[in-house]
Design an enzyme around this catalytic site. Structure first.
Site, PDB file in Angstrom:
ATOM      1  N   TYR A 138      10.437  52.311 -26.312  1.00  0.00           N
ATOM      2  CA  TYR A 138       9.860  53.348 -27.173  1.00  0.00           C
ATOM      3  C   TYR A 138       8.920  54.271 -26.406  1.00  0.00           C
ATOM      4  O   TYR A 138       8.614  55.369 -26.857  1.00  0.00           O
ATOM      5  CB  TYR A 138       9.101  52.728 -28.351  1.00  0.00           C
ATOM      6  CG  TYR A 138       9.998  52.111 -29.409  1.00  0.00           C
ATOM      7  CD1 TYR A 138      11.380  52.144 -29.288  1.00  0.00           C
ATOM      8  CD2 TYR A 138       9.448  51.504 -30.528  1.00  0.00           C
ATOM      9  CE1 TYR A 138      12.188  51.578 -30.244  1.00  0.00           C
ATOM     10  CE2 TYR A 138      10.254  50.930 -31.500  1.00  0.00           C
ATOM     11  CZ  TYR A 138      11.626  50.968 -31.355  1.00  0.00           C
ATOM     12  OH  TYR A 138      12.426  50.403 -32.308  1.00  0.00           O
ATOM     13  N   LYS A 189      16.538  39.396 -24.564  1.00  0.00           N
ATOM     14  CA  LYS A 189      17.980  39.567 -24.328  1.00  0.00           C
ATOM     15  C   LYS A 189      18.205  39.339 -22.834  1.00  0.00           C
ATOM     16  O   LYS A 189      18.752  40.193 -22.120  1.00  0.00           O
ATOM     17  CB  LYS A 189      18.397  40.980 -24.789  1.00  0.00           C
ATOM     18  CG  LYS A 189      19.884  41.234 -24.804  1.00  0.00           C
ATOM     19  CD  LYS A 189      20.633  40.516 -25.897  1.00  0.00           C
ATOM     20  CE  LYS A 189      22.122  40.758 -25.770  1.00  0.00           C
ATOM     21  NZ  LYS A 189      22.938  39.865 -26.602  1.00  0.00           N
ATOM     22  N   ASP A 221      20.073  38.461 -30.528  1.00  0.00           N
ATOM     23  CA  ASP A 221      21.194  38.445 -31.483  1.00  0.00           C
ATOM     24  C   ASP A 221      21.227  37.128 -32.249  1.00  0.00           C
ATOM     25  O   ASP A 221      21.437  37.091 -33.456  1.00  0.00           O
ATOM     26  CB  ASP A 221      22.527  38.733 -30.783  1.00  0.00           C
ATOM     27  CG  ASP A 221      22.676  38.045 -29.440  1.00  0.00           C
ATOM     28  OD1 ASP A 221      21.687  37.483 -28.937  1.00  0.00           O
ATOM     29  OD2 ASP A 221      23.788  38.058 -28.884  1.00  0.00           O
ATOM     30  N   ASP A 245      10.583  45.391 -33.850  1.00  0.00           N
ATOM     31  CA  ASP A 245      10.722  46.402 -34.898  1.00  0.00           C
ATOM     32  C   ASP A 245      11.830  45.955 -35.870  1.00  0.00           C
ATOM     33  O   ASP A 245      11.661  45.942 -37.093  1.00  0.00           O
ATOM     34  CB  ASP A 245      11.085  47.734 -34.227  1.00  0.00           C
ATOM     35  CG  ASP A 245      11.042  48.916 -35.161  1.00  0.00           C
ATOM     36  OD1 ASP A 245      10.741  48.720 -36.351  1.00  0.00           O
ATOM     37  OD2 ASP A 245      11.330  50.039 -34.707  1.00  0.00           O
ATOM     38  N   ASP A 249      11.542  43.739 -39.789  1.00  0.00           N
ATOM     39  CA  ASP A 249      12.093  44.297 -41.024  1.00  0.00           C
ATOM     40  C   ASP A 249      13.082  43.314 -41.654  1.00  0.00           C
ATOM     41  O   ASP A 249      13.117  43.147 -42.874  1.00  0.00           O
ATOM     42  CB  ASP A 249      12.805  45.632 -40.766  1.00  0.00           C
ATOM     43  CG  ASP A 249      11.884  46.819 -40.973  1.00  0.00           C
ATOM     44  OD1 ASP A 249      10.657  46.636 -40.876  1.00  0.00           O
ATOM     45  OD2 ASP A 249      12.388  47.923 -41.235  1.00  0.00           O
TER      46      ASP A 249
END
Ligand code: NAD
Length: 354
Positions: A138, A189, A221, A245, A249
């Site tokens: 980001y 990851k 994942d 992020d 959620d």
């Protein structure tokens, strides 16, 4: 307790007004709270031509804590990127060096049936997601849209994490785990990304300083899958900015509604910004139907993490539980047999319970 109050846009003003009622109630009980309002996001742009006006930056720097609503709205979608409301949010996080974002996903027993998952999968859920907030893809440079030699256009971003960034957030994670069930899962990851391989190496090193904490690692994942398959296996989840992020959620929906989830973003001295995990919900703004509980619970986190006032933090949380036990529900968490109320009335119910 000096608090900068930044309602922002959309439902931000409605939900922050409810949290203010709760703080007012504490103030009339003798808790020393000083508040000052400022503009951020679209409201900052409208009032001062900047999503993070200088006056707001000064207010935030001088305060002990920031209580924020949300930013964003359709009317700002066509502005140049530097003027978009989200830039206000990124700049305040960066400016205050709020690198540790805490998002609890806690299921109130009264809301077990509001989750889309089976009650036995989510009942008793109590997870803390710790997301690194000021690094990763980001913020990485270079980024942009470029034209390649063959004339094709290409969008690109850069993912990186420095050792110090990983270390400081890992320490926060282990310290939170020490206060909870001493279990932490670091999510990355590492099978594909070098940044993640390095993340895993550094987190494993920091773990040596916290031998009581059981550390595990999981690919993002798989973590996304495990969160809906068996979420109660987690206690603290530590992860980077982009994965956090998305996972936070996802975790929010385990609890029934994103309207229930508070968050805290802390600097190294526990100065913090407190805000609901959801956005400005322009689709329901101005209708008095937004759920203010995430914002009210954010104020409780503020008392706990920045002001070390466990008593009043717990008082607010118990007042929320009581209002739910009394059957009050905003539309997003409403189920048959409960009492549907608006944003304002929910705020009043919490104050009455307090
Ligand atoms: P959102 O979180 O605003 O809304 C997603 C959905 O959840 C909507 O249907 C909304 O009505 C509902 N919802 C959200 N909060 C609720 C509440 N308290 N009570 C009841 N329902 C609620 O996300 P979005 O729609 O993707 O984004 C809308 C705007 O918010 C965009 O401009 C986006 O950039 C911005 N945004 C801001 C933040 C922030 O300020 N921290 C975070 C995410 C998105």
């Amino acid at each position: 307790m000096k608090i900068a109050v930044l309602p922002g846009d959309g439902i931000g003003t409605e939900i922050v007004a409810q949290a203010m009622k709760v703080l007012e109630a504490l103030r009339s009980d003798g808790v020393k709270i000083e508040t000052e309002h400022g503009y951020i996001g679209g409201a900052g742009y409208d009032h001062a031509g900047d999503p993070y006006p200088e006056a707001t930056a000064k207010l935030a720097q001088e305060a002990d804590a920031v209580l924020l609503g949300a930013v964003g709205g359709y009317q700002y979608d066509t502005l140049p990127r530097a003027m978009r409301p989200e830039q206000g949010l990124l700049r305040i996080r960066k400016g205050l060096e709020l690198f540790a974002n805490l998002r609890p996903a806690l299921l109130y027993p009264e809301l077990a049936s509001a989750s889309t998952l089976k009650p036995e999968v989510v009942a008793g859920l109590d997870i803390m997601i710790l997301r690194e907030l000021t690094g990763d893809i980001y913020f990485g440079q270079p980024r942009g849209i470029r034209t390649l030699d063959n004339g094709e256009r290409q969008g690109f971003d850069t993912m990186h994490y420095s050792e110090s960034e990983i270390r400081r957030v890992a320490h926060v994670g282990f310290q939170i785990a020490m206060k909870r069930n001493k279990k932490m899962c670091s999510v990355d990851k590492a099978n594909v990304l070098d940044t993640s391989m390095f993340w895993r190496e550094i987190v494993t090193e920091v773990a040596k300083e916290y031998p009581q904490v059981e550390l595990s690692h999981m690919y993002v994942d798989n973590a996304a899958m495990q969160l809906v398959r068996a979420p109660k296996q987690f206690d603290v989840i530590l992860t980077g900015n982009i994965f956090g992020d998305i996972l936070s959620d996802e975790a929010s929906m385990l609890t029934g509604s994103i309207g229930m989830l508070p968050s805290a973003s802390l600097d190294k001295n526990n100065k913090g910004m407190y805000e609901p995990s959801h956005g400005s919900a322009p689709d329901i703004a101005g209708k008095d139907i937004a759920n203010p509980l995430a914002t009210i619970l954010s104020a409780a986190m503020m008392l706990r993490y920045t002001f070390n006032d466990e008593t009043n933090a717990a008082r607010i949380e118990n007042a929320v539980k009581k209002a739910l036990a009394q059957g009050y529900r905003t539309g997003d968490i409403y189920t048959e047999g409960t009492t549907k109320v608006g944003c304002n009335a929910m705020g009043d119910a919490v104050v009455a319970a307090l």
